[in-house]
Structures are given as structure tokens and as C-alpha cells.
Scaffold this active site. Structure first.
Site, PDB file in Angstrom:
ATOM      1  N   GLY A  18       3.864 -24.113 -29.987  1.00  0.00           N
ATOM      2  CA  GLY A  18       3.323 -23.448 -31.109  1.00  0.00           C
ATOM      3  C   GLY A  18       4.426 -22.758 -31.798  1.00  0.00           C
ATOM      4  O   GLY A  18       5.702 -22.831 -31.517  1.00  0.00           O
ATOM      5  N   MET A  20       5.247 -19.874 -31.558  1.00  0.00           N
ATOM      6  CA  MET A  20       5.969 -18.735 -31.098  1.00  0.00           C
ATOM      7  C   MET A  20       6.720 -19.249 -29.739  1.00  0.00           C
ATOM      8  O   MET A  20       7.256 -18.532 -29.103  1.00  0.00           O
ATOM      9  CB  MET A  20       5.036 -17.493 -30.525  1.00  0.00           C
ATOM     10  CG  MET A  20       5.217 -16.578 -32.001  1.00  0.00           C
ATOM     11  SD  MET A  20       6.717 -15.973 -32.268  1.00  0.00           S
ATOM     12  CE  MET A  20       7.121 -15.054 -31.020  1.00  0.00           C
ATOM     13  N   LYS A  38       7.226 -19.925 -20.443  1.00  0.00           N
ATOM     14  CA  LYS A  38       6.959 -20.016 -22.111  1.00  0.00           C
ATOM     15  C   LYS A  38       8.353 -19.552 -22.711  1.00  0.00           C
ATOM     16  O   LYS A  38       9.018 -18.528 -22.289  1.00  0.00           O
ATOM     17  CB  LYS A  38       5.889 -18.852 -22.728  1.00  0.00           C
ATOM     18  CG  LYS A  38       5.948 -19.048 -24.315  1.00  0.00           C
ATOM     19  CD  LYS A  38       4.820 -18.189 -24.866  1.00  0.00           C
ATOM     20  CE  LYS A  38       4.732 -18.520 -25.952  1.00  0.00           C
ATOM     21  NZ  LYS A  38       3.566 -17.679 -26.779  1.00  0.00           N
ATOM     22  N   ASP A 134      -4.739 -12.704 -33.023  1.00  0.00           N
ATOM     23  CA  ASP A 134      -4.652 -14.160 -33.206  1.00  0.00           C
ATOM     24  C   ASP A 134      -5.594 -14.536 -32.059  1.00  0.00           C
ATOM     25  O   ASP A 134      -5.504 -15.678 -31.589  1.00  0.00           O
ATOM     26  CB  ASP A 134      -3.412 -14.662 -32.724  1.00  0.00           C
ATOM     27  CG  ASP A 134      -3.298 -16.059 -33.269  1.00  0.00           C
ATOM     28  OD1 ASP A 134      -3.929 -16.296 -34.302  1.00  0.00           O
ATOM     29  OD2 ASP A 134      -2.301 -16.774 -32.875  1.00  0.00           O
TER      30      ASP A 134
END
Length: 331
Positions: A18, A20, A38, A134
């Protein structure tokens, strides 16, 4: 990255990417468990703002301890790249669970059950002063045991942290944004309640309440237009559930639920009522299905009783004859 070993993590596969970050499934060789890692997207030089938001995600989520929130283990660094190690959730996103737009949506009972778990997670975050900002199906996982996990606090905003959004820009996903976020105004927990309402509407109707052919049209619809009543798409929806959704989608934050706790209370009440209705329908269906067999047994019982004395008499006669024969043979 696949097959590489980063620190004590062996990268197994890419799970998604994504704005981010990129998320990988990995094996923690120290603790012998599956984890998710991540990383910020690889760029010549990561923007300071991106790095701040990346670290803020870890801090925000690490402060939360709830079964419906993905657990953050640590923020680590390898060869100058920072990454977050977190709980690996074996499951699918809520988007995948519900299907793509236009496909069959969830039943009211299923949607309410998921909504309660999502609301539980957000309520926990709000109590810690964290607004997600979000909330959308892609950031909500349904694990292999059908439990909800709210993910990706990359846009989360703590009440103690100043905004990192540049002037004149917005963050989040347009279709799920509340009017105040689109207009660049301050957001609070009521903004998450609006986004939550969009997700709940979509779970039931199969599409979002505000639609447009492009971003500008979508933004105009959210700020200025009333959504079509969900009863137009879900005719059998209960009035309390429809009213709850309408209240979450109010344009003015002061007209919405003021806290996720109040919303949770109404959702739990709806779940109890829905469960009772389902139980009543099942009892009625079972009774209807069993009625013919019950009538057959009831009609057969009198006939059985009427024949019973004859049967007993016949048995007595046979026994008497057998006894007389035996007496004649042995005497």
C-alpha cells in the site's frame, strides 16, 4: 526479498503493498513463529514525513492491547531500513470476505457480529486517545476462526501528536472519509464512527453509500448529498439497524453517535434482538416440520391400545396349548 533473512526473520512471501508500506509474511527463527513484517516502500530517500508516520503507526498500535487489534511486536532496523514486526493474521480482508462490489452482501446477523468486533477495537483505540482515520474493509481482517482484527494504524492520530498532513492535502480513502476529513478540518473519534458506518452499510448493501465516477464527484457526494436509504437495497432490514446506520452517517459530527461505547451498546442490543428472532424462526420451522410425524404417532397410539388385549389373549392361548402338549408327552 523473498527467501532473504532480515535480522532473525526469514522472508516467506509478500502479503500486500500500500501507500505506506510493503508487508511480508516471515518466520521468526528465534521464537519459531509466523510474523508479518511491514517495510516502507523502497525509495532513493524515504521522506521524513513518511518515516514519522511509519514510526507513529507502530507506537499507536503498540499502545493497544485488544483481541480485535493486530498486535505490534517491535520496530526494528536492518541495513538502514526500518520495519515493524507484528502478529501474522491467517485469514482474509473484510473486502475479500464480503466479496467485490456488486456481489452478495452479508446477512444482518453476520454484519452485526462483525460490526461489534470492529467497534470493540475502535473503542479501545479511542479510549487511548487514538483515532484510526482509515477505517475500511481492506484494513480489517477476518481470521481463520472468523474473528475480526483491525489493522494498519498508519494514519492513526494520537491526541498528543500534531498533524503530519501537509496543508491542502487529505489522507485516508475517499469513499470512507467523513465530510470534516475531506474538508481538511480536525478529526476525532466521531470521524471513525462515520467511516465505520460506511463499512457497515457496505457489508449489508454490497456497496458504499456515497458513490461517484471520480474522486471529485465522490467527495461532493459525501459532503453534500444524503445517502440512499439502505432499506432500498436491503428490504428486510430492521428499523433500529437502519436508524443506527443513518446516525453514524450524519454530516455534522455533533449529530452522530458521540462515542463508540454508545454505538456498541446499541449494536449489542440489536444482536440480542436478532438472535431471538432467528431462534423463534428456527423453533417455528422445526415445529412445522415435526407436526406431520407427531400427528401420525398420535393417530397410531389409539389403534395400538385397541389391539393390545387381542394380542395378549392369543399369546395366552398358545401358551396354554403348549403347556397341555408338554404335560401329555411327559405323563
Amino acid at each position: 526479498m523473498i527467501g532473504r533473512t532480515i535480522s532473525h526473520y526469514r522472508i516467506l512471501e509478500e502479503l500486500g503493498e500500500g501507500g505506506m508500506g510493503v508487508v511480508y509474511k516471515a518466520h521468526d527463527t528465534t521464537l519459531d513463529r509466523a510474523v508479518a513484517l511491514k517495510f516502507l516502500p523502497q525509495r532513493p530517500a524515504a521522506a521524513d514525513e513518511d518515516m514519522q508516520r511509519f514510526v507513529r503507526e507502530a507506537k499507536a498500535a503498540a499502545a493497544l492491547n485488544h483481541p480485535n487489534i493486530c498486535t505490534i511486536y517491535a520496530v526494528e532496523e536492518h541495513e538502514g531500513r526500518q520495519f515493524i514486526s507484528m502478529e501474522y493474521v491467517d485469514g482474509v480482508t473484510l473486502r475479500e470476505k464480503c466479496g467485490a462490489r456488486g456481489r452478495p452482501a452479508l446477512s444482518s446477523a453476520e454484519a452485526i457480529a462483525y460490526a461489534i468486533d470492529i467497534a470493540e477495537a475502535l473503542s479501545e483505540a479511542h479510549e487511548k486517545g487514538i483515532v484510526h482515520r482509515d477505517v475500511k474493509p481492506e484494513n480489517i481482517m477476518v481470521d481463520s476462526k472468523n474473528r475480526i482484527k483491525v489493522m494498519d494504524f498508519g494514519l492513526a492520530k494520537s491526541k498528543d501528536v500534531s498533524s503530519l498532513t501537509k496543508a491542502g492535502t487529505t489522507v485516508g480513502t475517499i469513499a470512507y472519509m467523513p465530510p470534516e476529513q475531506i474538508q481538511g478540518q480536525d478529526v476525532d473519534q466521531r470521524s471513525d464512527i462515520f467511516s465505520f458506518g460506511v463499512v457497515l452499510y457496505e457489508m449489508l448493501a454490497g456497496h458504499t453509500p456515497f458513490r461517484g465516477e471520480h474522486e471529485a464527484a465522490m467527495m461532493y457526494s459525501i459532503v453534500n448529498e444524503e445517502p440512499q436509504p439502505i432499506s432500498s437495497f436491503v428490504p428486510d432490514i430492521s428499523s433500529p439497524l437502519e436508524n443506527l446506520i443513518e446516525r453514524t452517517l450524519e454530516k455534522d459530527p455533533s449529530d452522530r453517535y458521540q462515542s463508540m461505547k454508545d454505538l456498541l451498546s446499541d449494536l449489542r442490543r440489536l444482536k440480542r434482538k436478532t438472535s431471538k428472532k432467528i431462534a423463534t424462526r428456527l423453533d417455528t420451522s422445526f415445529a412445522a416440520a415435526a407436526a406431520p410425524e407427531r400427528r401420525r404417532l398420535q393417530s397410531a397410539r389409539p389403534r395400538l391400545f385397541k389391539r393390545s388385549p387381542i394380542v395378549y389373549l392369543a399369546v395366552a392361548i398358545v401358551l396354554a396349548i403348549a403347556g397341555a402338549a408338554a404335560f401329555a408327552i411327559f405323563h
